[in-house]
Write an enzyme that holds these catalytic residues in place. Structure first.
Site, short mmCIF file in Angstrom:
data_model
loop_
_atom_site.label_atom_id
_atom_site.label_comp_id
_atom_site.label_asym_id
_atom_site.label_seq_id
_atom_site.Cartn_x
_atom_site.Cartn_y
_atom_site.Cartn_z
N CYS A 76 -32.79 42.63 47.54
CA CYS A 76 -33.39 42.86 46.22
C CYS A 76 -34.53 41.86 46.08
O CYS A 76 -34.31 40.68 45.79
CB CYS A 76 -32.38 42.68 45.09
SG CYS A 76 -33.11 42.83 43.44
N CYS A 224 -38.64 47.79 41.48
CA CYS A 224 -37.75 47.59 42.62
C CYS A 224 -38.59 47.01 43.75
O CYS A 224 -39.47 47.69 44.29
CB CYS A 224 -37.11 48.92 43.05
SG CYS A 224 -36.04 48.76 44.51
#
Length: 293
Positions: A76, A224
């Site tokens: 992430c 993202c």
């Protein structure tokens, strides 16, 4: 009893990607998927970043990453920038190394105040590495579509792994599609045995891409980081952009560089602190009503 009982947490965001960071380096006890879901019910997030005791010499911590549905993620990028911001606070270091399920990630202070750079490592293109359920010799664009055969709504995505699987559909207008509807269908398509992050991307010019993402295990998101990296790499593989591009996401801007010297992908962007709090043990015992009633 949960490892998160009474623990201090920081609520942050990486250009709109909602992040919760918890330092558990003094706590080797595991955090369960049920714990992660309980946190999401009271402190909504996209990713929960857990700093656990370092396993390798020279690293600051092992970072375990949960999505808000309790599933784990290997990477992430936006969350790692938030972790870097917390760890750089009060530190004179200019670089930090963390271990994740996807491998080692290096972070640096960015080129300007409030910016942080994360080395996301090398992209993977092999169908087994992404992974896909069947063999594709060329993953620059694969045969996959949604909608009628003779008039598909979305089709022929590029697929990449940046520690987690990504499918990028090239479109003229990223806002012209109901990603909230199509996202979960594509995320759970049988071609993706580990599910996938789904991105709609439009190439503006050789240095600029706009995009929206349905994030695996989290849903619609304002940003993202690993999807931005995957999209930039996929566009460069198609010879449609340069290897350094500005990415426009609903939550803000990221700069992605696919470095030719070592094949690593560098992501630079902001990370914002919102507030701190402590987890009530009743959250994990089921004594608190998730609805707040």
């Amino acid at each position: 009893m949960s490892a998160l009982d009474n623990r201090l947490f920081a609520k942050m965001n990486g250009i709109g990607n909602e992040i919760v960071v918890v330092d558990l380096r003094d706590q080797p006890a595991p955090v369960t998927p049920a714990d992660a879901r309980a946190v999401a019910a009271h402190v909504p997030y996209d990713q929960l970043m857990l700093l656990q005791p370092a396993r390798l010499s020279g690293t600051e911590a092992f970072v375990r990453i949960y999505n808000n549905d309790g599933s784990e993620s290997g990477a992430c990028g936006n969350g790692m920038r938030c972790v870097a911001r917390q760890m750089f606070s009060g530190s004179e270091k200019n670089g930090l190394t963390f271990e994740t399920r996807a491998g080692l990630l290096n972070c640096w202070r960015g080129p300007a105040d409030g910016l942080y750079t994360v080395d996301m490592g090398e992209p993977k293109f092999g169908w087994q590495d992404i992974p896909l359920a069947e063999e594709f010799r060329d993953t620059r664009m694969i045969e996959l579509q949604i909608g009628p055969i003779d008039a598909p709504v979305l089709h022929t995505p590029s697929v990449v792994s940046m520690g987690n699987p990504h499918a990028i559909f090239w479109v003229d207008d990223v806002n012209a599609y109901d990603l909230g509807r199509f996202g979960p269908l594509l995320e759970n398509h049988p071609i993706f045995p580990e599910r996938a992050n789904i991105t709609l991307a439009h190439i503006v010019d050789r240095q600029h891409i706009t995009m929206r993402t349905w994030e695996r295990g989290a849903g619609l998101t304002k940003a993202c980081g690993s999807a931005a990296c995957s999209t930039a790499v996929a566009a460069a593989r198609l010879k449609r952009t340069d290897r350094t591009v500005e990415m426009t996401l609903p939550g803000g801007q990221l700069t992605i560089e696919w470095r030719e010297s070592d094949n690593h992908v560098l992501m630079t962007g902001g990370a914002a602190f919102e507030f701190e709090g402590r987890f009530d043990p009743a959250l994990f015992s089921g004594a608190l009503d998730p609805t707040g009633a």
